[in-house]
Design an enzyme around this catalytic site. Structure first.
Site, PDB file in Angstrom:
ATOM      1  N   LYS A   1     -75.806 -37.913 -40.020  1.00 32.27           N
ATOM      2  CA  LYS A   1     -75.590 -37.060 -38.844  1.00 32.27           C
ATOM      3  C   LYS A   1     -75.611 -35.586 -39.243  1.00 32.27           C
ATOM      4  CE  LYS A   1     -73.081 -40.719 -36.436  1.00 32.27           C
ATOM      5  NZ  LYS A   1     -71.810 -41.311 -36.008  1.00 32.27           N
TER       6      LYS A   1
ATOM      7  N   GLN B   1     -65.553 -39.973 -36.812  1.00 31.25           N
ATOM      8  CA  GLN B   1     -66.226 -41.230 -37.143  1.00 31.25           C
ATOM      9  C   GLN B   1     -65.242 -42.390 -37.173  1.00 31.25           C
ATOM     10  OE1 GLN B   1     -69.525 -41.487 -37.405  1.00 31.25           O
ATOM     11  NE2 GLN B   1     -69.559 -43.647 -37.991  1.00 31.25           N
TER      12      GLN B   1
ATOM     13  N   ASP C   1     -69.681 -37.985 -28.512  1.00 31.31           N
ATOM     14  CA  ASP C   1     -69.750 -39.449 -28.573  1.00 31.31           C
ATOM     15  C   ASP C   1     -69.667 -40.062 -27.181  1.00 31.31           C
ATOM     16  OD1 ASP C   1     -70.068 -40.778 -31.010  1.00 31.31           O
ATOM     17  OD2 ASP C   1     -68.033 -40.286 -31.662  1.00 31.31           O
TER      18      ASP C   1
HETATM   19  N1  GUN Z   1     -68.713 -45.797 -35.745  1.00 28.85           N
HETATM   20  C1  GUN Z   1     -69.783 -46.592 -35.499  1.00 28.85           C
HETATM   21  N2  GUN Z   1     -70.554 -46.059 -34.519  1.00 28.85           N
HETATM   22  C2  GUN Z   1     -69.961 -44.905 -34.152  1.00 28.85           C
HETATM   23  C3  GUN Z   1     -70.288 -43.904 -33.198  1.00 28.85           C
HETATM   24  O1  GUN Z   1     -71.282 -43.974 -32.470  1.00 28.85           O
HETATM   25  N3  GUN Z   1     -69.422 -42.855 -33.122  1.00 28.85           N
HETATM   26  C4  GUN Z   1     -68.291 -42.770 -33.897  1.00 28.85           C
HETATM   27  N4  GUN Z   1     -67.503 -41.717 -33.739  1.00 28.85           N
HETATM   28  N5  GUN Z   1     -67.973 -43.683 -34.787  1.00 28.85           N
HETATM   29  C5  GUN Z   1     -68.796 -44.744 -34.914  1.00 28.85           C
END
Ligand code: GUN
Length: 316
Positions: A61, A105, A128
């Site tokens: 990311k 995350q 998100d």
């Molecule tokens: N963990 C797995 N997928 C995601 C996501 O799309 N966003 C976040 N914040 N954590 C994750």
């Protein structure tokens, strides 16, 4: 008569292709914002602890943000960080005017309450789309920051000219990250939506009625030929590790198995979705591969959400 030996195969929807186009569009928009409005969008990714998969996802990311000209910070906190400390970290990011997007995350260490953390993020910076305000707006069909993976699926269908309106979409899995928002987005696009889950009875009877089948329950190769209607669009959101050679042979056909076995030998596992690709290819009209499918769209949509969040907040 000579038997026709040419088997019909699903068209593969390449995540790489779509994500490259979306990222290019985002990069252009970032350039325009800097030129015309004097700022670059900024994303902060917070990670708590040392989950290996999270490290890879977060790295990806941050790297992608920077490639597109988005300012990006990675805040890595130790596993023993208290919930209070994490809430304060988020509060600081909420207050910073230069920060447009905040992503914490998941999964979090067990002592941290997921809902309390997600509710703390300023909904305007919630790239998100997990804050209850954004979830509610999505459910009401209002403009909102939508979760990246299901938003990526919609984008992929749209860009492939696959009709959604009037189609029966069946989603297997009811997670807050994928299943539920996927249902809302498909509903918004006028599909008839059914959500199945671990307690659903006669699963294959329902999934085999799907024009669009989304598999998002986290079980390697679970969706098999019997679950798929001939000519369906099969979207595989699962990411699982398979290390067993016999299992791999059940999942991959002769065009792919050798490569997969080499990967298992080298890395100890190969990535597999929730759909059996060998059987899906023979029944579906369209199919998303794993890896190289929906996963790549997730990151691209996060970039787009960051730019959208920046524009809504700064150009009011
Ligand atoms: N963990 C797995 N997928 C995601 C996501 O799309 N966003 C976040 N914040 N954590 C994750």
């Amino acid at each position: 008569m000579i038997a026709n030996t040419i088997k019909k195969q699903a068209k593969i929807l390449s995540g790489a292709e779509f994500s490259e186009v979306i990222k290019r569009e985002v990069a252009e928009e970032v350039k325009r914002l800097e030129k015309e409005h004097g700022f670059r969008p900024c994303l902060v990714v917070v990670r708590v602890g040392d989950d290996k998969a999270s490290e890879v996802y977060v790295g990806n990311k941050v790297k992608t943000s920077r490639e597109l000209g988005i300012v990006s910070e990675h805040e890595h906190l130790p596993a023993e960080t208290t919930e209070q400390k994490l809430l304060e970290t988020i509060e600081n990011l909420n207050r910073r005017d230069d920060v447009d997007g905040i992503l914490v995350q998941m999964p979090f260490p067990k002592h941290i309450d997921e809902n309390r953390i997600l509710e703390k993020i300023n909904p305007e910076k919630d790239v998100d789309g997990f804050h209850p305000i954004n979830v509610g707006q999505l459910a009401q069909g209002q403009k909102s920051l939508a979760p990246c993976t299901p938003a990526g699926v919609i984008e992929m269908l749209k860009r492939s000219n696959i009709e959604i309106a009037g189609k029966h979409a069946v989603i297997v899995g009811r997670s807050n990250i994928v299943g539920k928002p996927m249902a809302m987005l498909l509903l918004q696009k006028n599909a008839t939506v059914t959500v199945c889950h671990s307690r659903t009875k006669n699963l294959s009877e329902i999934t085999s009625q799907a024009d669009i089948l989304v598999a998002a329950m986290g079980r390697a190769g679970f969706i098999r030929g019997e679950h798929i209607k001939e000519g369906a669009v099969v979207i595989d959101v699962g990411i699982n590790n398979v290390s067993d050679v016999t299992e791999a042979r059940e999942l991959f056909d002769e065009t792919e198995i050798e490569k997969r076995l080499r990967t298992i030998e080298k890395r100890g596992f190969t990535l597999v979705g929730d759909v059996n690709p060998k059987e899906a290819r023979e029944k579906a009209a369209y199919f998303t591969p794993v890896p190289g499918g929906v996963g790549l769209l997730t990151v691209a949509m996060l970039m787009r959400n960051t730019v959208d969040a920046a524009k809504s907040r700064r150009l009011k």
